[in-house]
Design a protein around this motif. Structure first.
Motif, short mmCIF file in Angstrom:
data_model
loop_
_atom_site.label_atom_id
_atom_site.label_comp_id
_atom_site.label_asym_id
_atom_site.label_seq_id
_atom_site.Cartn_x
_atom_site.Cartn_y
_atom_site.Cartn_z
N ALA A 309 36.18 -24.44 32.53
CA ALA A 309 37.46 -24.85 31.95
C ALA A 309 37.64 -24.35 30.53
O ALA A 309 38.78 -24.07 30.11
CB ALA A 309 37.57 -26.38 32.01
N ALA A 310 36.56 -24.22 29.74
CA ALA A 310 36.70 -23.85 28.33
C ALA A 310 36.32 -22.41 28.05
O ALA A 310 36.17 -22.02 26.89
CB ALA A 310 35.84 -24.79 27.48
N TRP A 311 36.16 -21.59 29.09
CA TRP A 311 35.75 -20.20 28.87
C TRP A 311 36.75 -19.53 27.94
O TRP A 311 37.97 -19.77 28.05
CB TRP A 311 35.69 -19.47 30.21
CG TRP A 311 35.05 -18.10 30.12
CD1 TRP A 311 33.74 -17.80 30.29
CD2 TRP A 311 35.71 -16.87 29.83
NE1 TRP A 311 33.53 -16.46 30.13
CE2 TRP A 311 34.73 -15.85 29.84
CE3 TRP A 311 37.03 -16.52 29.54
CZ2 TRP A 311 35.02 -14.52 29.59
CZ3 TRP A 311 37.32 -15.19 29.28
CH2 TRP A 311 36.33 -14.20 29.30
N ALA A 313 34.39 -20.09 25.54
CA ALA A 313 33.44 -20.94 24.82
C ALA A 313 32.37 -21.43 25.79
O ALA A 313 32.65 -21.63 26.98
CB ALA A 313 34.17 -22.12 24.20
N CYS A 315 30.33 -23.68 28.06
CA CYS A 315 30.72 -24.94 28.69
C CYS A 315 29.96 -25.11 30.00
O CYS A 315 29.45 -24.14 30.58
CB CYS A 315 32.23 -24.99 28.95
SG CYS A 315 32.84 -23.67 30.04
N GLU A 318 32.20 -27.01 36.16
CA GLU A 318 32.66 -28.21 36.85
C GLU A 318 32.96 -27.88 38.32
O GLU A 318 33.69 -26.92 38.60
CB GLU A 318 33.92 -28.75 36.18
CG GLU A 318 34.52 -29.96 36.87
CD GLU A 318 35.87 -30.35 36.30
OE1 GLU A 318 36.48 -31.31 36.81
OE2 GLU A 318 36.34 -29.66 35.35
N ASP A 329 42.64 -19.34 36.11
CA ASP A 329 41.40 -20.10 35.99
C ASP A 329 40.21 -19.15 35.97
O ASP A 329 40.24 -18.06 36.55
CB ASP A 329 41.25 -21.06 37.17
CG ASP A 329 42.21 -22.24 37.10
OD1 ASP A 329 42.78 -22.46 36.02
OD2 ASP A 329 42.40 -22.91 38.14
#
Length: 800
Positions: A309-311, A313, A315, A318, A329
């Motif tokens: 979700a934070a790519w 960055a 993470c 999930e 996504d």
């Protein structure tokens, strides 16, 4: 009279109509009594559809129709079936069922087409969603006695597996009964010299009678039930003569046994049932394997995916449902996992297995920037993927939907077989009555055996079942080899095609340029010039730029960097490498820096890209769209089969002629717009030609739709632009070669099956009617004929 009126029989199902005046339907211009609102609704539906002839031609009552079943069926309206769906129909037996179901569904308001395949038990319906709902279709089928539901490969496969096990149990019991009855029948046959007294013969007969009972009441139940349902629907199918033959032989044998005189055929009955069940088991096994191919596609789709979700960055991944994925996504695809949706690789290099999508057995290396289709299996390293489509629109999902549609249409031979099969049984029953009447007058002792022999000897299986079985086997084989035939007329029409038209780019060629030669024109050698060109094109997405970069990378040269780059649209690129100014592009563009005229250009069929510096010409790069390696052999094979090969392309005339010359194609036309291609195909068709078209499925949509049969190069997202009758899922044209071989074999097998069916019936039925065949010989002939055509059809799964 009052009592008769009060308890009149229901005109639809035959049950007592306690209050016949309450429910009435006008059929054939006369009011008819009905026993309940369910039968009244069913009869009204048949009458409203203009199918009153159903009541005039039936030989038995229909099944009682239940009322008030719409609420449960309305649940299917929430499944998102938007105007095009496939339904599984239970209780199909033969062409008579096809006739009634297709016409009843086609008569519904808003239904555009309804096509039923008796071999796969699938009904393909297209309808206008504004005027028709799935529940309307299911209710219409329920009203005429058929249970249906939206097709699901898993559910259908499980149903076929249950049916196979039940049939295997019946087959075992029938085989056991046959062997035991033979033990009692053989001594009677051998005792022709009067050595067996009457009491012993009667004992043998009664033992055979008791052992035959399980074969008739349990083993032959599928044929009895099928015949009973056919008669109640008023359309006798191929189970009717089978059931009548078994019952007539059993009744006649029982009467002879009680009287103590005449022939008994208990051994023939048990053998007939056993061989029939064996043939039915082969048929069911073929359908089960065909269903398993599609079930494998559906099971391959993963239910979950690892969302980042934070790519970009760091993470944690999930786990989410694959159905939640949306374009944009970013997901992690670990090794061993199937890709949930189409996307582009952001990080990582790996190898992927495309066997499920294309039939290829070898893995393929793939890295950042490359497309990764949903349904591919990651077999090496984990990669990060940016989703380009939802899971419902992935390559695998599209392939499943297309596979569900495949096999629903019918080629001309199958339609002919349906028409003939629908009348075959009726003619046979009339003939049986005539044979019995004739022998009743000529020789009463032979009347019953001759009538039984006619019923048993007839074999409508090849006409009503073996043709679709052959098509199902052929289409299953094609799918395993990377050919998705959306419409089964592909095989028949490809075999009949007189002309095969090819597009060039992306079809006969790879669709991406490759460097054929780097010609040095100055003091710098070709490899050095290629390094400079690659540096200038480092940030370009142009296909020619990609070809130069790939060639430089393949040579292993040291990478250079360019600065102050200026792209001139349609001309080329200018920049500085190692302190020197260069231009790369067209001759006119490069001449502005190099000065003078360009040296002689590239050879035929090549695109020239020029490199020059201040006051000097440095190199010419000859780029070509390379032929697919299998293209020459494919063109030769088509020409050897007597087919005319044409090349229609939007490229320049010189490039088209060069490709045509290398392939031996005489008729090649360049600068063809999509409308020009369509006009050329229509001109051929106007002259009587049957045209097959092979294109890339995107800019050839019009001509693919206009050809008699069409093939799309269906790689990756091109499936979404499908306008063809068939998709070549694998790399290149190798799947088309497989389609050509299978088409020839399928046409040959169908002709063999239909020819054998006609020949067998033309010989066996007259022989049985004349008394030359007794019931047990007729039983062997009929079951052997059924098994022969099914086994012959299954050979298509192993085409050489």
């Amino acid at each position: 009279m009052n009592a008769i009126s009060e308890f009149a029989a229901c005109y639809h199902c035959g049950q007592a109509a306690v209050d016949g005046a309450r429910w009435r339907v006008s059929i054939g211009g006369a009011p008819r009594s009905m026993c309940c609102p369910g039968c009244a609704a069913a009869a009204q539906a048949i009458a409203d559809a203009g199918l009153d002839d159903y009541y005039g031609s039936r030989t038995g009552y229909a099944a009682p129709a239940a009322a008030g079943e719409a609420p449960e069926l309305k649940l299917y309206d929430e499944m998102g079936l938007n105007g095009d769906a496939v339904f599984t129909v239970e209780g199909l037996r033969c062409a008579a069922c096809v006739w009634l179901i297709e016409r009843r569904v086609a008569a519904l308001p808003g239904v555009q087409s309804a096509l039923l395949n008796v071999a796969t038990e699938r009904l393909h319906v297209r309808w206008d969603a504004a005027n028709c709902r799935p529940s309307d279709i299911l209710l219409a089928l329920r009203a005429i006695g058929y249970t249906a539901y939206p097709y699901d490969a898993t559910r259908h496969g499980a149903q076929l597996e249950r049916a196979r096990k039940a049939l295997l149990r019946r087959l075992f019991v029938a085989g056991l009964a046959m062997m035991q009855v033979m033990m009692y029948a053989v001594p009677v046959y051998l005792a022709t010299d009067g050595t067996m007294d009457a009491d012993m013969k009667a004992l043998m007969g009664w033992a055979s009678f008791l052992l035959t009972l399980p074969a008739v009441t349990y083993c032959a139940w599928p044929f009895m039930r099928g015949a009973w349902l056919d008669l109640r629907r008023g359309l006798p199918g191929m189970d009717v003569p089978v059931a009548l033959g078994i019952l007539a032989a059993f009744a006649g044998s029982a009467v002879s046994l009680v009287r103590g005189e005449g022939e008994v055929w208990f051994d023939s009955i048990t053998m007939f049932v056993f061989l029939l069940l064996g043939s039915r088991w082969l048929e069911l096994d073929a359908r089960r394997k065909a269903a398993r191919a599609l079930e494998g596609l559906q099971h391959a789709a993963p239910a979950t995916a690892l969302l980042l979700a934070a790519w970009p960055a760091p993470c944690e991944a999930e786990t989410v449902a694959a159905s939640r994925l949306r374009p944009g996504d970013v997901i992690l695809v670990p090794p061993g996992q199937t890709v949930a949706a189409d996307g582009v690789i952001l990080e990582g290099r790996t190898e992927i297995d495309l066997a499920l999508l294309t039939g290829e057995s070898r893995t393929r290396a793939i890295g950042p920037g490359e497309q990764l289709p949903g349904g591919a299996v990651n077999v090496a390293q984990a990669v990060t993927l940016r989703v380009a489509s939802s899971a419902a629109d992935s390559t695998l999902a599209l392939l499943v939907r297309l596979s569900q549609r495949a096999g629903q249409d019918k080629p001309r031979l199958a339609r002919w077989a349906d028409r003939v099969g629908a009348w075959f049984v009726l003619v046979l029953l009339v003939l049986t009555v005539a044979v019995f009447a004739f022998w009743r007058v000529a020789d009463p002792a032979r009347a019953w055996p001759a009538a039984i022999a006619v019923l048993v000897a007839s074999c409508p299986c090849a006409l009503s079942l073996a043709t679709p079985t052959a098509l199902a086997a052929a289409l299953e084989r094609l799918l395993r080899h990377g050919v998705l035939a959306v419409k089964p007329h592909v095989l028949e029409t490809l075999e009949r095609a007189t002309h095969v038209v090819f597009d060039k780019t992306g079809t006969l060629t790879r669709g991406r340029p490759e460097l054929r030669e780097a010609v040095a024109l100055g003091m710098v050698d070709g490899a050095g010039c290629l390094r400079i060109a690659a540096a200038l094109e480092a940030g370009s997405a142009h296909p020619l730029a990609a070809a130069l970069r790939e060639a430089a990378a393949a040579s292993g040269a040291i990478t250079l960097k360019a600065q102050d780059i200026d792209n001139v649209v349609g001309q080329g690129v200018e920049g500085e490498v190692a302190g020197l100014r260069y231009r790369l592009g067209s001759a006119a563009f490069v001449a502005g820096l190099a000065g003078g005229l360009a040296p002689p250009g590239a050879g035929a069929g090549a695109t020239a890209v020029w490199l020059g510096g201040s006051g000097r010409w440095l190199a010419r790069f000859d780029l070509v769209d390379a032929l697919r390696p299998e293209a020459p052999a494919l063109v030769r094979a088509l020409q050897a089969k007597g087919k005319t090969v044409l090349l229609l392309s939007g490229d320049d005339e010189d490039a088209v002629r060069a490709v045509a010359a290398r392939l031996g194609i005489r008729d090649a036309r360049g600068r063809q717009l999509p409308q020009d291609k369509l006009d050329a195909v229509r001109a051929l068709q106007a002259g009587g030609a049957v045209v097959a078209m092979v294109g890339d499925g995107i800019n050839d949509a019009a001509v693919l739709g206009g050809a008699d049969v069409s093939f799309a190069m269906g790689q990756g997202a091109q499936l979404a632009q499908l306008h063809a009758d068939c998709v070549l899922l694998g790399e290149g044209l190798a799947p088309l070669e497989e389609a050509i071989r299978t088409a020839s074999a399928c046409a040959r097998v169908i002709r063999q099956n239909l020819g054998w069916a006609m020949l067998y019936n033309l010989v066996a039925i007259p022989a049985a009617a004349s008394g030359l065949l007794n019931p047990w010989l007729s039983a062997i002939g009929m079951t052997a004929s059924s098994a022969l055509v099914v086994l012959n059809a299954l050979r298509l799964r192993r085409v050489d």
